[in-house]
Design a protein around this motif. Sequence first.
Motif, mmCIF file in Angstrom:
data_model
loop_
_atom_site.group_PDB
_atom_site.id
_atom_site.type_symbol
_atom_site.label_atom_id
_atom_site.label_comp_id
_atom_site.label_asym_id
_atom_site.label_seq_id
_atom_site.Cartn_x
_atom_site.Cartn_y
_atom_site.Cartn_z
ATOM 1 N N ALA A 194 0.826 -1.206 0.000
ATOM 2 C CA ALA A 194 0.000 0.000 0.000
ATOM 3 C C ALA A 194 0.862 1.258 0.000
ATOM 4 O O ALA A 194 0.547 2.249 -0.676
ATOM 5 C CB ALA A 194 -0.932 0.004 1.214
ATOM 6 N N GLU A 195 1.948 1.217 0.731
ATOM 7 C CA GLU A 195 2.855 2.364 0.739
ATOM 8 C C GLU A 195 3.461 2.583 -0.642
ATOM 9 O O GLU A 195 3.598 3.728 -1.100
ATOM 10 C CB GLU A 195 3.955 2.129 1.776
ATOM 11 N N GLN A 196 3.826 1.473 -1.310
ATOM 12 C CA GLN A 196 4.361 1.597 -2.666
ATOM 13 C C GLN A 196 3.318 2.152 -3.621
ATOM 14 O O GLN A 196 3.610 3.020 -4.457
ATOM 15 C CB GLN A 196 4.853 0.232 -3.153
ATOM 16 N N ALA A 197 2.069 1.650 -3.514
ATOM 17 C CA ALA A 197 0.988 2.132 -4.382
ATOM 18 C C ALA A 197 0.723 3.610 -4.125
ATOM 19 O O ALA A 197 0.484 4.391 -5.055
ATOM 20 C CB ALA A 197 -0.275 1.312 -4.138
ATOM 21 N N HIS A 198 0.772 4.002 -2.870
ATOM 22 C CA HIS A 198 0.550 5.411 -2.532
ATOM 23 C C HIS A 198 1.644 6.289 -3.130
ATOM 24 O O HIS A 198 1.377 7.354 -3.694
ATOM 25 C CB HIS A 198 0.525 5.560 -1.009
ATOM 26 N N GLU A 199 2.886 5.823 -3.027
ATOM 27 C CA GLU A 199 3.993 6.587 -3.570
ATOM 28 C C GLU A 199 3.909 6.673 -5.088
ATOM 29 O O GLU A 199 4.166 7.730 -5.683
ATOM 30 C CB GLU A 199 5.319 5.936 -3.152
ATOM 31 N N GLN A 200 3.544 5.561 -5.736
ATOM 32 C CA GLN A 200 3.388 5.577 -7.198
ATOM 33 C C GLN A 200 2.266 6.516 -7.620
ATOM 34 O O GLN A 200 2.381 7.251 -8.603
ATOM 35 C CB GLN A 200 3.115 4.157 -7.702
ATOM 36 N N ARG A 223 1.279 9.154 -6.020
ATOM 37 C CA ARG A 223 1.764 10.515 -5.830
ATOM 38 C C ARG A 223 2.687 10.931 -6.966
ATOM 39 O O ARG A 223 2.660 12.084 -7.424
ATOM 40 C CB ARG A 223 2.489 10.625 -4.490
ATOM 41 N N THR A 224 3.496 9.993 -7.467
ATOM 42 C CA THR A 224 4.382 10.301 -8.597
ATOM 43 C C THR A 224 3.575 10.591 -9.856
ATOM 44 O O THR A 224 3.841 11.557 -10.591
ATOM 45 C CB THR A 224 5.339 9.122 -8.842
ATOM 46 N N LEU A 226 0.501 11.578 -9.973
ATOM 47 C CA LEU A 226 -0.238 12.812 -9.754
ATOM 48 C C LEU A 226 0.650 14.023 -10.018
ATOM 49 O O LEU A 226 0.217 15.016 -10.609
ATOM 50 C CB LEU A 226 -0.767 12.842 -8.326
ATOM 51 N N ALA A 227 1.907 13.943 -9.599
ATOM 52 C CA ALA A 227 2.829 15.050 -9.850
ATOM 53 C C ALA A 227 3.029 15.255 -11.347
ATOM 54 O O ALA A 227 3.054 16.392 -11.847
ATOM 55 C CB ALA A 227 4.166 14.787 -9.153
ATOM 56 N N ALA A 228 3.173 14.139 -12.103
ATOM 57 C CA ALA A 228 3.327 14.248 -13.559
ATOM 58 C C ALA A 228 2.067 14.835 -14.203
ATOM 59 O O ALA A 228 2.138 15.666 -15.120
ATOM 60 C CB ALA A 228 3.649 12.871 -14.149
ATOM 61 N N ALA A 229 0.920 14.395 -13.722
ATOM 62 C CA ALA A 229 -0.336 14.914 -14.271
ATOM 63 C C ALA A 229 -0.504 16.399 -13.960
ATOM 64 O O ALA A 229 -0.974 17.185 -14.794
ATOM 65 C CB ALA A 229 -1.514 14.115 -13.721
ATOM 66 N N ASP A 230 -0.125 16.805 -12.768
ATOM 67 C CA ASP A 230 -0.180 18.227 -12.411
ATOM 68 C C ASP A 230 0.714 19.057 -13.335
ATOM 69 O O ASP A 230 0.360 20.167 -13.751
ATOM 70 C CB ASP A 230 0.252 18.420 -10.960
ATOM 71 N N ALA A 231 1.893 18.512 -13.659
ATOM 72 C CA ALA A 231 2.797 19.219 -14.584
ATOM 73 C C ALA A 231 2.165 19.345 -15.967
ATOM 74 O O ALA A 231 2.279 20.390 -16.628
ATOM 75 C CB ALA A 231 4.132 18.475 -14.666
ATOM 76 N N ILE A 280 -8.762 11.900 -11.469
ATOM 77 C CA ILE A 280 -8.748 10.452 -11.245
ATOM 78 C C ILE A 280 -7.585 10.052 -10.345
ATOM 79 O O ILE A 280 -7.730 9.273 -9.393
ATOM 80 C CB ILE A 280 -8.672 9.711 -12.594
ATOM 81 N N LEU A 281 -6.382 10.607 -10.637
ATOM 82 C CA LEU A 281 -5.203 10.246 -9.844
ATOM 83 C C LEU A 281 -5.312 10.726 -8.410
ATOM 84 O O LEU A 281 -4.831 10.081 -7.479
ATOM 85 C CB LEU A 281 -3.949 10.814 -10.504
ATOM 86 N N ARG A 282 -5.930 11.912 -8.209
ATOM 87 C CA ARG A 282 -6.129 12.383 -6.841
ATOM 88 C C ARG A 282 -7.006 11.410 -6.058
ATOM 89 O O ARG A 282 -6.757 11.115 -4.886
ATOM 90 C CB ARG A 282 -6.764 13.777 -6.852
ATOM 91 N N THR A 283 -8.046 10.893 -6.718
ATOM 92 C CA THR A 283 -8.924 9.917 -6.056
ATOM 93 C C THR A 283 -8.163 8.636 -5.729
ATOM 94 O O THR A 283 -8.289 8.071 -4.638
ATOM 95 C CB THR A 283 -10.124 9.599 -6.962
ATOM 96 N N GLN A 284 -7.337 8.172 -6.691
ATOM 97 C CA GLN A 284 -6.552 6.960 -6.470
ATOM 98 C C GLN A 284 -5.568 7.135 -5.307
ATOM 99 O O GLN A 284 -5.402 6.250 -4.464
ATOM 100 C CB GLN A 284 -5.796 6.578 -7.739
#
Length: 366
Positions: free
Chosen positions: A84-90, A92-93, A95-100, A169-173
């Motif tokens: 779950a920690e790995q999925a959360h980190e992925q 977040r990564t 989401l950062a790309a999508a924000d860019a 979508i990524l924010r929800t995930q």
Amino acid sequence: MRAFRAGLLACCLIVTLCSPVAADPSPSSRDVKKARQNAQERSKELGATTAKLATAQSRLDQLAGEVERLVEAYNGEIVRLRHAEQAHEQARTRLAAADAEVERARQDVALLAAESYTGLGPMDPLVAMIIDQGDADGFLHRAGVLGQLRGERAAILGRMRDAQEVVAILRTQAANAYSAQQAISERAEQAKLAAEAAVARQRRETKGLRAQTERLQREVDAARSRAERLARRRALSLAGLAGGSAMGDVAANWALTQLGKPYVWAADGPRTYDCSGLTMRAWEKVGVQIDHWTGTQWTSGPHVPLDQLRRGDLLFFGHLSSDPGTIHHVGIYVGRGQMVHAPQTGDVVRVSSIWRGDLVGATRPR
């Protein structure tokens, strides 16, 4: 020659020190029967309790299996927590790309908005189309360029909308992954606490069962030992052992045969002795088992008043307290105020007076 003298001295002392006081009466057949019945009853009790212990042991085995299951559940939750920690980190990564990407699309849209506010310049395709109305080819060319520009603008706006949808979508995930991480962490902690509680219960129950088993075994052993001792005493009495002497006489007479043998710390024969080693071997000759320690020899039978001593009684020296180690010496009474004992390092087994300042009492082993 020394051995001959020691043997001669022992014979003389046996004759001289034998007390005319009557020996302990031998146990009757009724006494032996009663002791054996008591041992049988204790054995039945042990058997019944052993069956209960077997059932309890089965429960313990089940509990041990449950503990293992809970521990493995905890291990599993820890693995899931890491996932779950790995999925959360992925998430977040991503989401950062999508924000860019949204930011880049927003900049393109902002550029379009800026161009719309600057007004129409002389080179704007729409102005050129108005100027070149008389030129059919120029008009068509300008119209095509305008359509292309509009398509590019529509594509920019569409890309921004798509990027915004991806971000949502990524924010929800990411939020779901974080919630899952928290829930799994709580379950892992609960599994760990459950495993620890189960282990604690197992230890308490095991400790109680062990104490119960040891207590019952001691009771059975004591009952059986008493029955065996009474049976041996009766058999010795009936056989007329040592010319009809009582058990104490036999123990005392044997101890006198060891005169002259050196004292050696912690020795119990046959060539050397310490004090409790000598008395242990003396009573062993008549089938009575006592420990090689003054602490338990003191409680190996009833305490005897000093004015009622009989040959074979054990005499103890030191001082009485809750610590049995304060009794530091023992001898075996041979009559007429005398005892045979192994005194100390550098000395030998010899006969001495019992009347010492540190005499604390006597015991008649059973």
